[in-house]
Write an enzyme that holds these catalytic residues in place. Structure first.
Site, PDB file in Angstrom:
ATOM      1  N   TYR A 196       0.846  -1.193   0.000  1.00  0.00           N
ATOM      2  CA  TYR A 196       0.000   0.000   0.000  1.00  0.00           C
ATOM      3  C   TYR A 196       0.880   1.242   0.000  1.00  0.00           C
ATOM      4  O   TYR A 196       1.888   1.306   0.718  1.00  0.00           O
ATOM      5  CB  TYR A 196      -0.923   0.017   1.217  1.00  0.00           C
ATOM      6  N   LYS A 197       0.499   2.227  -0.796  1.00  0.00           N
ATOM      7  CA  LYS A 197       1.225   3.493  -0.905  1.00  0.00           C
ATOM      8  C   LYS A 197       0.346   4.608  -0.354  1.00  0.00           C
ATOM      9  O   LYS A 197      -0.762   4.829  -0.855  1.00  0.00           O
ATOM     10  CB  LYS A 197       1.590   3.768  -2.360  1.00  0.00           C
TER      11      LYS A 197
END
Length: 311
Positions: A196-197
């Site tokens: 996840y960014k």
């Protein structure tokens, strides 16, 4: 140090950290290059030239580089990508008018299994605009189709969440935005992605006092590795933001503008990238390694303290 799970580890450097550079900007890059001139004055060729120069200058120090299909790639692995650097291919279609922010995204239907194979991508990335009050079902459908593409192509899946208030509204305060970053992470990370960014949790321009605390909350809210992006963070504050986020559980960064944005209108872009941007990137790599080692030491000390207390 926390060991990354197998999918995410494919994008890590030798130290086991995620130190990645984003070069997938499209109309936003054109706007940066235009400055005070009309956006239309910047030709596509200039975007392609910049991405090639930036890839050559930065990929030797990055664990991975993120490029887009429109201006960053042809039909093969970029010749300017350093041998040990992995390629992330942007699989998002950005709905963005020239000179404006991204309003929404979709899945780029031209990012096919054949293209993924021909360019040698290790991972794919999808940007999701998360709006307060928006459709959870629509976001789940978009991410689900993206994750399916990654599974079919054997690539690492990386989902990026950018939070926005409901249409026509503004955040009532910074706390509401911080809570939205955590809520978006919790929702989007459960949809099957490998990494996840996130926007820097708890960040306020000029005030990083809540970044580590909010990063810990984000780490507790999701069960996959996560990294920070740099858009929305002052370039001068990004290195400290990365350090604090990693102390709070982040595994590194996937950053663009904080690394290279000040080079795009230089007389010699290639020189500026080699002399300034590469130095920044090398420093960020060191910061991640130090902060993650410190976080691991803290965790080990905490574990030993709990064992002593119960023995």
């Amino acid at each position: 140090m926390t060991v990354l799970p197998a999918p995410a580890a494919r994008l890590a450097n030798a130290a086991g950290d995620l130190t990645m550079v984003a070069l997938d900007q499209r109309e936003s890059l054109r706007t940066m290059m235009a400055g005070d001139a009309p956006v239309a004055s910047v030709p596509d060729a200039r975007l392609r030239e910049f991405k090639a120069e930036a890839t050559a200058a930065l990929s030797p120090y990055a664990s991975a580089v993120l490029l887009d299909r429109l201006y960053g790639l042809d039909t093969a692995r970029p010749a300017t990508l350093a041998p040990g650097c992995r390629l992330i291919l942007a699989a998002d279609e950005l709905h963005q008018a020239p000179g404006e922010i991204v309003r929404d995204t979709g899945l780029d239907e031209q990012v096919t299994p054949e293209l993924v194979a021909s360019v040698g991508a290790t991972a794919l990335k999808l940007l999701v605009i998360w709006r307060a009050g928006g459709s959870v079902e629509a976001r789940a459908d978009l991410v689900g189709r993206f994750v399916d593409l990654c599974r079919r192509t054997g690539t690492v899946s990386l989902v990026e969440g950018i939070v926005r208030p409901a249409d026509g509204e503004a955040w009532p305060d910074q706390r509401a935005r911080h809570e939205a970053i955590l809520e978006a992470a919790a929702e989007l990370s459960r949809l099957g992605a490998d990494i996840y960014k996130a926007e820097v949790p708890g960040y306020v321009p000029g005030d990083l006092s809540r970044v580590e605390e909010q990063s810990r909350l984000l780490s507790k809210a999701i069960d996959i590795p996560w990294v920070v992006l740099s858009n929305g963070t002052r370039a001068a504050e990004f290195s400290d933001a990365v350090r604090l986020a990693c102390l709070g559980g982040a595994s590194g960064f996937l950053a663009g503008r904080a690394v290279w944005a000040d080079t795009v209108r230089e007389p010699s872009v290639a020189t500026a990238l080699r002399e300034r941007s590469a130095a920044r990137l090398r420093r960020l790599v060191e910061i991640v390694a130090d902060a993650r080692a410190q976080a691991a030491d803290r965790q080990e000390t905490s574990t030993e303290t709990r064992k002593d207390a119960t023995s």
